[in-house]
Scaffold this motif. Structure first.
Motif, PDB file in Angstrom:
ATOM      1  N   ASP A 137       0.807  -1.219   0.000  1.00  0.00           N
ATOM      2  CA  ASP A 137       0.000   0.000   0.000  1.00  0.00           C
ATOM      3  C   ASP A 137       0.842   1.272   0.000  1.00  0.00           C
ATOM      4  OD1 ASP A 137       0.899  -0.854   2.425  1.00  0.00           O
ATOM      5  OD2 ASP A 137      -0.900  -0.331   3.563  1.00  0.00           O
ATOM      6  N   SER A 145      -1.430   2.746  10.497  1.00  0.00           N
ATOM      7  CA  SER A 145      -1.809   2.094   9.247  1.00  0.00           C
ATOM      8  C   SER A 145      -1.164   0.708   9.189  1.00  0.00           C
ATOM      9  CB  SER A 145      -1.357   2.931   8.060  1.00  0.00           C
ATOM     10  OG  SER A 145       0.060   2.980   8.009  1.00  0.00           O
ATOM     11  N   PRO A 146      -1.652  -0.178   8.296  1.00  0.00           N
ATOM     12  CA  PRO A 146      -1.002  -1.493   8.142  1.00  0.00           C
ATOM     13  C   PRO A 146       0.477  -1.385   7.815  1.00  0.00           C
ATOM     14  CG  PRO A 146      -3.146  -1.502   7.067  1.00  0.00           C
ATOM     15  CD  PRO A 146      -2.893  -0.086   7.505  1.00  0.00           C
ATOM     16  N   CYS A 164       2.421  -0.648  10.963  1.00  0.00           N
ATOM     17  CA  CYS A 164       2.518  -1.853  11.799  1.00  0.00           C
ATOM     18  C   CYS A 164       3.560  -2.818  11.232  1.00  0.00           C
ATOM     19  CB  CYS A 164       1.155  -2.535  11.891  1.00  0.00           C
ATOM     20  SG  CYS A 164      -0.103  -1.574  12.770  1.00  0.00           S
ATOM     21  N   THR A 165       3.588  -2.950   9.901  1.00  0.00           N
ATOM     22  CA  THR A 165       4.576  -3.819   9.266  1.00  0.00           C
ATOM     23  C   THR A 165       5.988  -3.334   9.542  1.00  0.00           C
ATOM     24  OG1 THR A 165       3.033  -4.373   7.482  1.00  0.00           O
ATOM     25  CG2 THR A 165       5.360  -4.786   7.069  1.00  0.00           C
ATOM     26  N   ASP A 177       2.080 -10.473  10.492  1.00  0.00           N
ATOM     27  CA  ASP A 177       1.663  -9.262   9.787  1.00  0.00           C
ATOM     28  C   ASP A 177       0.726  -9.593   8.632  1.00  0.00           C
ATOM     29  OD1 ASP A 177       2.072  -6.313   9.067  1.00  0.00           O
ATOM     30  OD2 ASP A 177       2.717  -7.314   7.231  1.00  0.00           O
ATOM     31  N   ARG A 178       1.053 -10.633   7.852  1.00  0.00           N
ATOM     32  CA  ARG A 178       0.181 -11.032   6.741  1.00  0.00           C
ATOM     33  C   ARG A 178      -1.189 -11.463   7.247  1.00  0.00           C
ATOM     34  NH1 ARG A 178       1.918  -8.544   2.579  1.00  0.00           N
ATOM     35  NH2 ARG A 178       2.691  -7.295   4.308  1.00  0.00           N
ATOM     36  N   TYR A 215      -2.734 -10.584  10.079  1.00  0.00           N
ATOM     37  CA  TYR A 215      -3.520  -9.452  10.559  1.00  0.00           C
ATOM     38  C   TYR A 215      -3.967  -8.541   9.420  1.00  0.00           C
ATOM     39  CZ  TYR A 215      -2.971 -10.335  15.535  1.00  0.00           C
ATOM     40  OH  TYR A 215      -3.056 -10.879  16.788  1.00  0.00           O
ATOM     41  N   ARG A 216      -3.147  -8.450   8.370  1.00  0.00           N
ATOM     42  CA  ARG A 216      -3.565  -7.662   7.206  1.00  0.00           C
ATOM     43  C   ARG A 216      -4.810  -8.279   6.566  1.00  0.00           C
ATOM     44  NH1 ARG A 216      -0.486  -3.963   4.133  1.00  0.00           N
ATOM     45  NH2 ARG A 216       1.460  -3.309   5.129  1.00  0.00           N
ATOM     46  N   LYS A 217      -4.802  -9.611   6.399  1.00  0.00           N
ATOM     47  CA  LYS A 217      -5.961 -10.277   5.811  1.00  0.00           C
ATOM     48  C   LYS A 217      -7.175 -10.143   6.724  1.00  0.00           C
ATOM     49  CE  LYS A 217      -3.404 -13.675   3.084  1.00  0.00           C
ATOM     50  NZ  LYS A 217      -3.131 -15.133   2.857  1.00  0.00           N
ATOM     51  N   SER A 272      -7.758  -7.716   8.798  1.00  0.00           N
ATOM     52  CA  SER A 272      -8.227  -6.334   8.707  1.00  0.00           C
ATOM     53  C   SER A 272      -8.979  -6.102   7.404  1.00  0.00           C
ATOM     54  CB  SER A 272      -7.036  -5.381   8.809  1.00  0.00           C
ATOM     55  OG  SER A 272      -7.433  -4.049   8.656  1.00  0.00           O
ATOM     56  N   ALA A 273      -8.530  -6.746   6.320  1.00  0.00           N
ATOM     57  CA  ALA A 273      -9.196  -6.580   5.026  1.00  0.00           C
ATOM     58  C   ALA A 273     -10.609  -7.149   5.047  1.00  0.00           C
ATOM     59  CB  ALA A 273      -8.378  -7.248   3.930  1.00  0.00           C
TER      60      ALA A 273
END
Length: 210
Positions: A81, A129-130, A133-134, A184-185, A187-189, A191-192
């Motif tokens: 992003d 933001s993601p 966090c990453t 991280d991956r 939590y990103r998914k 969150s999506a």
């Protein structure tokens, strides 16, 4: 929060020393801790100055830039992003390169700059933001090729072989980095699934600092 934790530990020490009737032990521990801290700091200075000089040579010779080019595709995958031409990408690459060389002190300013740039891209200024966090996860659990600071501490305490931790540190940090990326991956998914997607800014409006 950290200040409150330290204050709590100090107060607990005073209370237990008072109950035990040996309050002078707190004063003794405070002076011994201060002396040890100063000794360790002086021991670290020479090694850190040396490696900061090496880092500067690496920058001037183009080594850091070469590492950044190698890490470029990885960073683009980890930060989908963030526009590739945004200044944040340059700071992220510099931060990761310094962490690879075990130069946490050199990585910190770049990490702060990267966070500031990522905040400009953040649509919700009240929440991380993601991408932020990453970056925090990778900076905390970064894979380290040369644990410079730990080697310096071991040298300061007269270790017979201060560099023997290189292999185990590399393994430990590699596992930590892998775990951080997986988390991280995930939590990103997650969150999506709960939030509508946010379109990244237009790449054409940014130029990479270098």
């Amino acid at each position: 929060m950290v200040n409150k934790i330290w204050l709590g530990l100090i107060l607990i020490g005073f209370i237990f020393a008072a109950i035990k009737g040996d309050i002078q032990i707190v004063t003794q521990a405070a002076f011994e801790g201060a002396a040890t801290g100063v000794t360790v700091c002086f021991g670290l200075i020479s090694v850190l100055v040396f490696w900061m000089g090496i880092m500067k040579l690496a920058e001037d010779s183009g080594l850091v830039r070469a590492i950044s080019r190698v890490l470029g595709p990885v960073v683009s995958y980890l930060f989908p992003d963030v526009p590739k031409n945004h200044p944040a990408m340059g700071y992220i690459l510099s931060n990761m390169s310094a962490n690879l060389l075990g130069l946490g002190n050199a990585a910190t300013p770049m990490g702060i700059k990267a966070m500031q740039q990522l905040q400009e891209l953040n649509p919700d200024k009240q929440s991380a933001s993601p991408a932020m966090c990453t970056l925090l996860a990778l900076n905390t659990a970064s894979i380290t090729l040369i644990p410079t600071t730990l080697i310096a501490i071991r040298l300061n305490f007269h270790s017979a072989n201060p560099a023997e931790i290189v292999g185990s540190t590399l393994l430990a940090t590699a596992i930590a980095t892998f775990a951080a990326i997986v988390a991280d991956r995930w939590y990103r998914k997650r969150s999506a699934w709960t939030k509508p997607p946010v379109s990244p800014p237009n790449e054409a409006s940014y130029t990479l600092k270098g």
